[in-house]
Write a protein that holds these residues in place. Structure first.
Motif, PDB file in Angstrom:
ATOM      1  N   VAL A 117      -0.698   4.436  -2.165  1.00 11.72           N
ATOM      2  CA  VAL A 117      -2.098   4.438  -1.742  1.00 11.72           C
ATOM      3  C   VAL A 117      -2.293   5.256  -0.472  1.00 11.72           C
ATOM      4  CG1 VAL A 117      -3.994   2.983  -0.916  1.00 11.72           C
ATOM      5  CG2 VAL A 117      -2.606   2.234  -2.860  1.00 11.72           C
ATOM      6  N   ALA A 118      -1.382   5.092   0.483  1.00 12.69           N
ATOM      7  CA  ALA A 118      -1.508   5.805   1.761  1.00 12.69           C
ATOM      8  C   ALA A 118      -0.125   5.975   2.371  1.00 12.69           C
ATOM      9  CB  ALA A 118      -2.424   5.033   2.713  1.00 12.69           C
ATOM     10  N   SER A 131       2.950   1.676  -3.340  1.00  8.75           N
ATOM     11  CA  SER A 131       2.072   2.011  -4.465  1.00  8.75           C
ATOM     12  C   SER A 131       1.506   3.422  -4.351  1.00  8.75           C
ATOM     13  CB  SER A 131       0.918   1.007  -4.546  1.00  8.75           C
ATOM     14  OG  SER A 131       1.400  -0.306  -4.749  1.00  8.75           O
ATOM     15  N   LEU A 136       0.832  -1.204   0.000  1.00  8.47           N
ATOM     16  CA  LEU A 136       0.000   0.000   0.000  1.00  8.47           C
ATOM     17  C   LEU A 136       0.870   1.259   0.000  1.00  8.47           C
ATOM     18  CD1 LEU A 136      -2.696  -1.137   2.581  1.00  8.47           C
ATOM     19  CD2 LEU A 136      -3.096  -0.678   0.145  1.00  8.47           C
ATOM     20  N   TYR A 137       1.923   1.240   0.803  1.00  8.01           N
ATOM     21  CA  TYR A 137       2.803   2.413   0.884  1.00  8.01           C
ATOM     22  C   TYR A 137       3.590   2.603  -0.404  1.00  8.01           C
ATOM     23  CZ  TYR A 137       6.879   5.216   2.058  1.00  8.01           C
ATOM     24  OH  TYR A 137       7.873   6.153   2.039  1.00  8.01           O
TER      25      TYR A 137
END
Length: 296
Positions: free
Chosen positions: A218-219, A216, A213-214
Motif C-alpha cells: 500500500v505504501a 501489502s 500496509l507495507y
C-alpha cells in the motif's frame, strides 16, 4: 505542600538490577533526582561499559547546556557499581529489576532479592510484558511487588507505567507513585495486569497496521513513517521506532505477549520476524528498516 507521611516507607537507597541500556539509564534517572544508586550486573564488563556510557551522556548534556558540570559530577558520584547482588541489596529501600525479558531469569533474581533486601523494601520489575504477579509468587512479600515500567530512552521519556497485581498493597502503590513523580516522571497506574500494559498495546496496534500496509504494497516504509509524523504528530514513525527499540526486542515482546494470551494474532508479524532472523535488528546492528551504517 503536605508533609511526608512518617508511617510511610521512605525511599533513599535504590538498587537497579541489570546494566543494559534500560537499567543503566534508569539508574541515572534516580541519581539525577538525588538518590544513592547501585547498578548491579553479573558481568563486570557490562558495568564498566554502562559507567562509561553514562559519563558520556552526562558530558553531552553539559556540552549542550542542559545541566551544569557540577550537577553532572554530583549525579555520577551518587552511582556505584557491583556484581554482588546480595551485598547491593542488603541496604536497598527500592529495587527495580531490568534484566532480560525471560521469566525464569526474573524469578531467580526476585527469589534472591527477597532473601537479601530489608523487610521494608519494595521490589519492582521494569518488565514490559510480564505482570509482577509472575515474580511476586517467588517472594515472601507479594504485597510489596509491582511493575514500574520505564520507556526507552529512560533519561528522556516521561511516562512510567505502574502496574499492580491482585496482592499489591495500596501503601506500595502510593509510595511508588510518589517516587515516580519525585524523579520527574509521569506515572500511569494500571489497576490490573493486562499483557503489554497500556502503551505497548497502543503501539502494537499501530506497528502491526504499519507492517500490514507495507507488506501489502500500500505504501513505502518512508511514507508510512511520514504519515505518522506529519498527520498524527508522532515524534517518529512506527518503522523508525522499531529500529530504535530493536527488532529483537519487538519480537521478544510480541512472543511474550502471545505466551500470555495464546492468541496467534499476538505472535510477531512474519515480516518483522524475518528481519530479526536475518540479523537486521535496527540501530544496534546498523541495519533495520533503515540503513544506519553510513551514520556510524
Amino acid at each position: 505542600m503536605s508533609s511526608p507521611d512518617p508511617s510511610r516507607p521512605q525511599i533513599q537507597r535504590i538498587l537497579v538490577v541489570g546494566a543494559g541500556a534500560m537499567g543503566s539509564q534508569i539508574a541515572m534517572v534516580f541519581a539525577l533526582a538525588g538518590h544513592d544508586v547501585t547498578l548491579q550486573d553479573v558481568i563486570e564488563s557490562g558495568l564498566t561499559r554502562a559507567g562509561a556510557q553514562l559519563a558520556d551522556r552526562m558530558g553531552a548534556a553539559v556540552a549542550k547546556g542542559r545541566m551544569s558540570q557540577a550537577c553532572a559530577e554530583e549525579a555520577l558520584g551518587r552511582l556505584s557499581f557491583s556484581t554482588d547482588l546480595d551485598q547491593a541489596a542488603s541496604t536497598a529501600d527500592f529495587v527495580i529489576e531490568a534484566a532480560t525479558e525471560k521469566l525464569e531469569i526474573k524469578q531467580q533474581i526476585f527469589a534472591a532479592l527477597d532473601r537479601a533486601v530489608p523487610a521494608h523494601a519494595i521490589l519492582a520489575t521494569n518488565s514490559s510484558t510480564y505482570g509482577s504477579s509472575k515474580v511476586a509468587s517467588v517472594t515472601s512479600r507479594p504485597e510489596r511487588v509491582c511493575n514500574v515500567h520505564f520507556f526507552n530512552p529512560a533519561l528522556v521519556m516521561k511516562c512510567v507505567e505502574v502496574v499492580r497485581h491482585p496482592q499489591t498493597s495500596q501503601e506500595t502503590i502510593d509510595v511508588v507513585m510518589e517516587l515516580v513523580r519525585t524523579i520527574g516522571k509521569q506515572p500511569v497506574l494500571l489497576n490490573q495486569e493486562v499483557p503489554g500494559f497500556v502503551a505497548n498495546r497502543l503501539m502494537g496496534v499501530l506497528r502491526d497496521e504499519a507492517l500490514n500496509l507495507y507488506s501489502s504494497g500500500v505504501a513505502s516504509i518512508e511514507d508510512i513513517d511520514a504519515a505518522a509524523k506529519t498527520a498524527l504528530g508522532h515524534p517518529m514513525g512506527p518503522f523508525e521506532l522499531m529500529d530504535l527499540v530493536g527488532l529483537d526486542v519487538n519480537c521478544m515482546i510480541a512472543q511474550a505477549t502471545y505466551e500470555e494470551t495464546g492468541d496467534p494474532a499476538d505472535l510477531p508479524h512474519p515480516i518483522m520476524q524475518k528481519m530479526y532472523e536475518s540479523g537486521r535488528l535496527g540501530r544496534k546492528s546498523g541495519m533495520g528498516w533503515y540503513n544506519y551504517e553510513t551514520t556510524r
